[in-house]
Design a protein around this motif. Structure first.
Motif, PDB file in Angstrom:
ATOM      1  N   LEU A 203       9.341  52.842  33.766  1.00 46.84           N
ATOM      2  CA  LEU A 203       8.164  53.129  34.076  1.00 46.84           C
ATOM      3  C   LEU A 203       7.246  51.708  34.604  1.00 46.84           C
ATOM      4  N   ASN A 204       7.546  50.693  34.195  1.00 50.24           N
ATOM      5  CA  ASN A 204       7.077  49.334  34.456  1.00 50.24           C
ATOM      6  C   ASN A 204       5.832  49.265  33.705  1.00 50.24           C
ATOM      7  N   ILE A 205       5.809  49.643  32.450  1.00 51.41           N
ATOM      8  CA  ILE A 205       4.615  49.448  31.627  1.00 51.41           C
ATOM      9  C   ILE A 205       5.104  48.650  30.377  1.00 51.41           C
ATOM     10  N   SER A 206       4.129  48.339  29.417  1.00 52.09           N
ATOM     11  CA  SER A 206       4.323  47.398  28.276  1.00 52.09           C
ATOM     12  C   SER A 206       4.869  48.112  27.315  1.00 52.09           C
ATOM     13  N   ILE A 207       5.529  47.660  26.102  1.00 46.61           N
ATOM     14  CA  ILE A 207       6.109  48.329  24.907  1.00 46.61           C
ATOM     15  C   ILE A 207       4.827  49.009  24.489  1.00 46.61           C
ATOM     16  N   ASP A 209       2.036  50.133  25.505  1.00 49.08           N
ATOM     17  CA  ASP A 209       1.745  51.200  26.241  1.00 49.08           C
ATOM     18  C   ASP A 209       2.630  52.451  25.971  1.00 49.08           C
ATOM     19  N   THR A 210       3.840  52.003  26.087  1.00 47.70           N
ATOM     20  CA  THR A 210       5.009  52.770  25.951  1.00 47.70           C
ATOM     21  C   THR A 210       5.036  53.560  24.515  1.00 47.70           C
ATOM     22  N   LEU A 211       4.791  52.992  23.516  1.00 49.94           N
ATOM     23  CA  LEU A 211       4.449  53.678  22.275  1.00 49.94           C
ATOM     24  C   LEU A 211       3.209  54.479  22.201  1.00 49.94           C
ATOM     25  N   TYR A 212       2.150  54.101  22.954  1.00 48.60           N
ATOM     26  CA  TYR A 212       1.125  54.752  23.003  1.00 48.60           C
ATOM     27  C   TYR A 212       1.285  56.466  23.436  1.00 48.60           C
ATOM     28  N   TYR A 213       1.974  56.234  24.878  1.00 50.05           N
ATOM     29  CA  TYR A 213       2.393  57.764  25.517  1.00 50.05           C
ATOM     30  C   TYR A 213       3.582  58.430  24.608  1.00 50.05           C
ATOM     31  N   ILE A 214       4.321  57.736  24.000  1.00 48.99           N
ATOM     32  CA  ILE A 214       5.342  58.635  23.101  1.00 48.99           C
ATOM     33  C   ILE A 214       4.536  59.360  21.988  1.00 48.99           C
ATOM     34  N   GLU A 215       3.375  58.358  21.373  1.00 41.64           N
ATOM     35  CA  GLU A 215       2.687  59.270  20.204  1.00 41.64           C
ATOM     36  C   GLU A 215       1.871  60.303  20.838  1.00 41.64           C
ATOM     37  N   GLU A 216       1.406  60.149  22.283  1.00 44.38           N
ATOM     38  CA  GLU A 216       0.702  61.165  22.873  1.00 44.38           C
ATOM     39  C   GLU A 216       1.837  62.542  23.033  1.00 44.38           C
ATOM     40  N   VAL A 217       2.969  62.312  23.473  1.00 41.59           N
ATOM     41  CA  VAL A 217       3.974  63.366  23.698  1.00 41.59           C
ATOM     42  C   VAL A 217       4.296  63.884  22.078  1.00 41.59           C
ATOM     43  N   LYS A 218       4.264  63.223  21.159  1.00 40.92           N
ATOM     44  CA  LYS A 218       4.527  63.649  19.684  1.00 40.92           C
ATOM     45  C   LYS A 218       3.364  64.636  19.352  1.00 40.92           C
ATOM     46  N   LYS A 219       2.242  64.680  19.931  1.00 40.65           N
ATOM     47  CA  LYS A 219       0.984  65.366  19.621  1.00 40.65           C
ATOM     48  C   LYS A 219       1.191  66.633  20.200  1.00 40.65           C
ATOM     49  N   LEU A 220       1.935  66.874  21.262  1.00 43.85           N
ATOM     50  CA  LEU A 220       2.121  68.302  21.855  1.00 43.85           C
ATOM     51  C   LEU A 220       2.614  69.061  20.993  1.00 43.85           C
ATOM     52  N   ASN A 221       2.370  70.362  21.225  1.00 46.13           N
ATOM     53  CA  ASN A 221       3.322  71.293  20.276  1.00 46.13           C
ATOM     54  C   ASN A 221       4.461  72.080  21.016  1.00 46.13           C
ATOM     55  N   PRO A 222       5.615  71.930  20.608  1.00 45.23           N
ATOM     56  CA  PRO A 222       6.996  72.249  21.058  1.00 45.23           C
ATOM     57  C   PRO A 222       7.063  73.690  20.906  1.00 45.23           C
ATOM     58  N   LYS A 223       6.227  74.348  19.810  1.00 48.11           N
ATOM     59  CA  LYS A 223       6.474  75.901  19.701  1.00 48.11           C
ATOM     60  C   LYS A 223       4.961  76.438  19.679  1.00 48.11           C
ATOM     61  N   PRO A 224       4.433  76.479  20.772  1.00 47.77           N
ATOM     62  CA  PRO A 224       2.833  77.074  20.900  1.00 47.77           C
ATOM     63  C   PRO A 224       2.656  78.547  20.383  1.00 47.77           C
ATOM     64  N   GLY A 225       3.716  79.246  20.055  1.00 51.66           N
ATOM     65  CA  GLY A 225       3.594  80.440  19.523  1.00 51.66           C
ATOM     66  C   GLY A 225       3.753  80.295  17.798  1.00 51.66           C
ATOM     67  N   SER A 226       4.230  79.236  17.189  1.00 50.61           N
ATOM     68  CA  SER A 226       4.372  79.263  15.783  1.00 50.61           C
ATOM     69  C   SER A 226       3.113  79.166  14.839  1.00 50.61           C
ATOM     70  N   GLY A 227       2.147  79.044  15.364  1.00 53.29           N
ATOM     71  CA  GLY A 227       0.866  79.105  14.535  1.00 53.29           C
ATOM     72  C   GLY A 227       0.328  80.623  14.443  1.00 53.29           C
ATOM     73  N   TYR A 228       0.786  81.511  15.367  1.00 48.15           N
ATOM     74  CA  TYR A 228       0.333  82.863  15.481  1.00 48.15           C
ATOM     75  C   TYR A 228       0.879  83.958  14.650  1.00 48.15           C
ATOM     76  N   VAL A 229       0.465  85.011  14.336  1.00 45.23           N
ATOM     77  CA  VAL A 229       1.099  86.019  13.798  1.00 45.23           C
ATOM     78  C   VAL A 229       1.707  86.896  14.934  1.00 45.23           C
ATOM     79  N   THR A 230       3.279  86.941  14.653  1.00 50.29           N
ATOM     80  CA  THR A 230       3.937  87.614  15.833  1.00 50.29           C
ATOM     81  C   THR A 230       4.429  89.079  15.700  1.00 50.29           C
ATOM     82  N   SER A 231       4.301  89.304  14.455  1.00 48.15           N
ATOM     83  CA  SER A 231       4.764  90.757  14.090  1.00 48.15           C
ATOM     84  C   SER A 231       3.666  91.351  13.131  1.00 48.15           C
ATOM     85  N   SER A 232       3.759  92.798  13.414  1.00 44.83           N
ATOM     86  CA  SER A 232       2.772  93.568  12.534  1.00 44.83           C
ATOM     87  C   SER A 232       3.328  93.854  11.080  1.00 44.83           C
TER      88      SER A 232
END
Length: 443
Positions: A203-207, A209-232
């Motif tokens: 990506l032609n960016i510094s180490i 900046d790379t670490l910053y963006y990786i931390e931003e990726v880690k903040k995203l939710n890979p399971k957006p439904g996991s925090g909700y009740v999915t069954s009655s």
């Protein structure tokens, strides 16, 4: 062919129905026991059972944790002022999505498509359904299905309705997050393998900046439904049955008795046996009474065994409860031999039972661990895990220790352990391997 008569002597254990039921009662935790007694009271005319009310439990909990407001807790809890009025009922994920769908201006056909897609989103928040198959099932054009899916992608929680991980993460990024999107599109595997230099060069960016963006990726939710009740379906919950308190520097073990203490025998049917009744009715009443007495005996035996095992367990691990000490090595056999009962009984008593103390709530099985030899004796797995955590916390983050290096340090402390065991403990503690723990430029 000769016929011979031979006499052989052998031993075998015959499990009666009652014995099997007694063993089953021993294994039940507090919630399961209350459910069992409730069903028994519906089927057995002799069993009167009234579980302790939830209001009583809440008031008791508040009393124990907020001593400064005794005047409030002494007020009676009536139906009009019940705490339940102020507790919102659970809202399912599908209801949240349908509410957002209903705010859109859609045709009847589009609403049907939207409802179908929402109902096919799984517990993690993903839509695993093939769009072409969905179009065939609904007898519509696939482009119409995709049009509605894109609408669902704008719903909260962000990332809902994605068809794969990459799509889910991208849906959670801002439109102008070009670098972040590029990393998600092309470098998720590189992130998982900690290839920082490769990502930065690509990506032609510094180490940094790379670490910053990786931390931003880690903040995203890979399971957006996991925090909700999915069954009655009702959510199972943990209720501790053993309570360990410290009184005047001594440990006091208390056993919850709400279940057994609330079981009584119905006197009306008991007195009926003394009256002039027909033989069939008498046999029926005697059978039910016999089962009732057996159940009461089994429940009391269950309580006695839990009390004996818990007290012995707490006594052996008293430094854990009184101080910030590691657990001592202890097996089911140790408890069984001391109490003069079988290992299987100890296993059943500790199955799915929970203990509460000032450190939190623990399953009884947590306190059992095999021992590992040292030059000074034996230590528990819990003790070794704490050593591993301390070693990793103190390591140079730019040059993290390998599992073999950690093993060597632990062995120098006089603990005989191999690299595979260290790797296993580290993994179960959710600590990454050395290559993933590496940090660049002190970041």
């Amino acid at each position: 062919m000769d016929l011979n008569l031979k006499l052989n002597q052998s031993q075998q254990l015959n499990l009666t129905t009652e014995l099997i039921q007694a063993i089953g009662i021993m294994e039940l935790n507090l919630v399961e026991l209350e459910d069992f007694l409730m069903r028994e009271s519906e089927e057995n005319i002799y069993v009167d059972y009234k579980p302790k009310s939830e209001d009583d439990r809440v008031v008791k909990f508040l009393k124990e944790n907020r001593k400064d407001r005794e005047d409030f807790y002494e007020a009676p809890v009536d139906e009009e002022n019940s705490y339940e009025k102020y507790v919102s009922s659970e809202v399912l994920l599908v209801d949240i999505l349908m509410e957002q769908l209903n705010t859109l201006k859609l045709t009847e056909s589009e609403r049907i498509i939207g409802t179908f897609l929402v109902e096919n989103i799984d517990d993690d928040g993903y839509l695993k359904l093939n769009l072409n198959e969905a179009a065939d099932m609904l007898n519509v054009d696939v482009h119409d299905v995709f049009y509605i899916l894109k609408k669902i992608w704008t719903f909260e929680p962000r990332g809902i309705g994605a068809r794969n991980l990459k799509e889910c993460l991208i849906l959670q990024t801002e439109e102008n997050g070009k670098v972040l999107r590029a990393i998600i599109e092309n470098h998720l595997e590189d992130i998982s393998k900690n290839r920082i230099n490769k990502i930065a060069k690509s990506l032609n960016i510094s180490i940094e900046d790379t670490l910053y963006y990786i931390e931003e990726v880690k903040k995203l939710n890979p399971k957006p439904g996991s925090g909700y009740v999915t069954s009655s379906e009702p959510t199972p919950y943990i209720r501790p049955e053993i309570f360990v308190n410290i009184v005047d520097g001594e440990l006091v073990v208390e056993i919850e008795e709400s279940s057994s203490s609330n079981v009584t025998i119905n006197k009306y049917y008991l007195n009926m046996l003394e009256t002039d009744i027909d033989e069939d009715t008498r046999n029926y009443l005697n059978t039910k009474l016999s089962r009732t007495m057996f159940l009461l005996k089994s429940i009391e035996q269950r309580r006695e065994n839990i009390s004996k095992v818990s007290n012995e367990l707490v006594n052996r691990q008293k430094d854990f409860f009184l101080k910030d000490s590691s657990l001592k090595p202890m097996t089911l056999k140790d408890i069984a031999d001391t109490l003069g009962i079988s290992e299987s009984t100890v296993s059943r008593v500790t199955k799915n039972k929970y203990l509460q103390c000032k450190k939190g709530v623990f399953p009884l099985k947590y306190f059992f661990s095999t021992s590992i030899g040292t030059k000074d004796g034996k230590v528990s797995r819990d003790y070794i895990e704490k050593i591993i955590i301390d070693i990793i916390d103190e390591e140079d983050k730019s040059k993290p220790l390998s599992d073999q290096s950690i093993t060597d340090i632990v062995n120098k402390k006089g603990i005989n352990i191999n690299r595979r065991t260290v790797a296993k403990y580290r993994s179960e503690l959710n600590i990454a391997s050395a290559s993933f723990r590496r940090r660049f430029d002190g970041i």
